[in-house]
Design a protein around this motif. Structure first.
Motif, mmCIF file in Angstrom:
data_model
loop_
_atom_site.group_PDB
_atom_site.id
_atom_site.type_symbol
_atom_site.label_atom_id
_atom_site.label_comp_id
_atom_site.label_asym_id
_atom_site.label_seq_id
_atom_site.Cartn_x
_atom_site.Cartn_y
_atom_site.Cartn_z
ATOM 1 N N PRO A 193 33.780 34.232 30.211
ATOM 2 C CA PRO A 193 32.209 33.747 29.065
ATOM 3 C C PRO A 193 31.286 34.395 29.574
ATOM 4 C CG PRO A 193 33.961 32.152 28.909
ATOM 5 C CD PRO A 193 34.953 33.407 30.354
ATOM 6 N N ALA A 194 30.954 34.067 30.708
ATOM 7 C CA ALA A 194 29.720 34.149 31.169
ATOM 8 C C ALA A 194 29.300 35.586 30.970
ATOM 9 C CB ALA A 194 29.961 33.407 32.561
ATOM 10 N N LEU A 195 29.897 36.457 32.168
ATOM 11 C CA LEU A 195 29.353 37.652 31.755
ATOM 12 C C LEU A 195 29.634 38.318 30.340
ATOM 13 C CD1 LEU A 195 31.167 39.155 34.688
ATOM 14 C CD2 LEU A 195 28.664 38.523 34.377
ATOM 15 N N ILE A 244 15.394 33.658 31.303
ATOM 16 C CA ILE A 244 16.156 32.720 31.873
ATOM 17 C C ILE A 244 18.169 32.959 31.149
ATOM 18 C CG2 ILE A 244 16.339 32.025 29.101
ATOM 19 C CD1 ILE A 244 15.433 29.260 30.216
ATOM 20 N N GLY A 245 18.378 33.888 31.107
ATOM 21 C CA GLY A 245 19.980 33.989 30.034
ATOM 22 C C GLY A 245 21.000 34.438 31.473
ATOM 23 N N TRP A 246 20.655 34.541 31.900
ATOM 24 C CA TRP A 246 21.413 35.011 34.133
ATOM 25 C C TRP A 246 21.654 33.566 34.186
ATOM 26 C CZ3 TRP A 246 24.837 37.269 35.205
ATOM 27 C CH2 TRP A 246 25.432 37.743 36.147
ATOM 28 N N TYR A 270 26.370 27.620 33.611
ATOM 29 C CA TYR A 270 28.173 27.921 32.754
ATOM 30 C C TYR A 270 29.105 27.733 34.289
ATOM 31 C CZ TYR A 270 32.135 28.716 30.483
ATOM 32 O OH TYR A 270 33.299 28.264 29.900
ATOM 33 N N ALA A 271 28.983 29.201 35.121
ATOM 34 C CA ALA A 271 30.425 29.663 35.905
ATOM 35 C C ALA A 271 30.384 28.411 36.894
ATOM 36 C CB ALA A 271 29.800 30.641 36.874
#
Length: 287
Positions: free
Chosen positions: A87-89, A101-103, A109-110
């Motif tokens: 889901p993170a990727l 900041i998205g990364w 989350y991961a």
């Protein structure tokens, strides 16, 4: 000379739960492939398929008496891949790759998924947990976190661009989901929910409506699931606290536990009502 009857070949189904777990890993990794190809709908569908397989493999293992330490380890690793990395990727590629900041938030989350799974495994081996602890998750389970993540993509696909696709809303939502997973908030396990027999027909009708809605409006259905799950949290917290205060009912069935709760409410109806309204008992003196 008599012919010996041929014995029937027995099919060993002990490997079936592990096969379902491996299949869920394949679904999760293939979801990343579809995200890289800018096909978000198949990517979301495969994450949902991985969540369904995750819910089924444990039940199948218990039905076949095929539970093993190796199967448990494979399941935990599959959860880290399917509900943490995938889901993170997928969300990063689909919606957050434009902002640095998205990364950061998808990394958060991961990592929170891995920490949540590590705590779950540690608690599973903890023999000091109370008898009712198996009815609750500690924090949001990883599959629910994954559904929360793909729900953001569902909003974009359903309604297009808007405040729900802004970087600040996405970051706040992903960070909140991450914190819920590593929190100590109790959340009810679905397989621990018992439906009274007189409500069975109503539940089946709701499932029929839900199935139709999932086909006609899948993105809206995802958010109905998310909102319903979040709404159940206060009731789960209240139930957990009540069970903590009443160890005498830990060995009882849910029906008996509900009877005890009703009896306790009937025993103190006046005090509870006055407390909720913020009223005081009359002093008994007239002026």
């Amino acid at each position: 000379m008599t012919d010996k009857p041929r014995g029937r070949r027995t099919v060993n189904l002990q490997i079936l739960p592990s096969a379902m777990t491996v299949l869920s890993i394949c679904a999760g990794l293939t979801s990343i492939r579809f995200a890289l190809l800018h096909q978000p709908v198949p990517a979301m569908a495969l994450i949902v398929a991985a969540a369904i397989l995750d819910g089924l493999d444990g039940r199948v293992a218990r039905m076949l008496d095929a539970q093993s330490r190796m199967g448990a380890e494979i399941d935990s690793l599959a959860d880290a891949v399917n509900f943490g990395v995938t889901p993170a990727l997928v969300l990063y590629v689909s919606m957050l790759s434009r902002w640095p900041i998205g990364w950061v938030v998808v990394l958060l989350y991961a990592v929170c998924v891995v920490l949540r799974l590590a705590r779950y495994n540690a608690l599973a081996d903890d023999g000091t947990q109370p008898a009712h602890a198996h009815e609750f998750f500690v924090g949001m389970p990883a599959p629910a976190g994954a559904v929360s993540m793909i729900g953001l993509m569902g909003l974009k696909l359903q309604f297009g661009e808007g405040w729900w696709t802004s970087v600040w809303f996405l970051c706040i939502w992903v960070t909140g989901t991450s914190m819920l997973m590593v929190s100590g908030i109790p959340m009810k396990k679905m397989h621990a929910v018992r439906v009274p027999p007189n409500y069975a027909t109503a539940v089946l009708l709701v499932l029929v409506v839900f199935a139709a809605a999932a086909v006609l409006q899948p993105f809206i259905t995802i958010w109905v699931i998310i909102i319903a799950y979040l709404c159940h949290v206060p009731f789960a917290v209240r139930n957990k606290r009540w069970l903590d205060r009443h160890p005498e009912v830990w060995g009882d069935q849910p029906k008996q536990q509900r009877a005890v709760r009703r009896a306790n409410r009937r025993a103190q109806p006046r005090g509870r009502s006055m407390t909720r309204l913020g009223l005081r008992k009359p002093s008994g003196r007239l002026r």
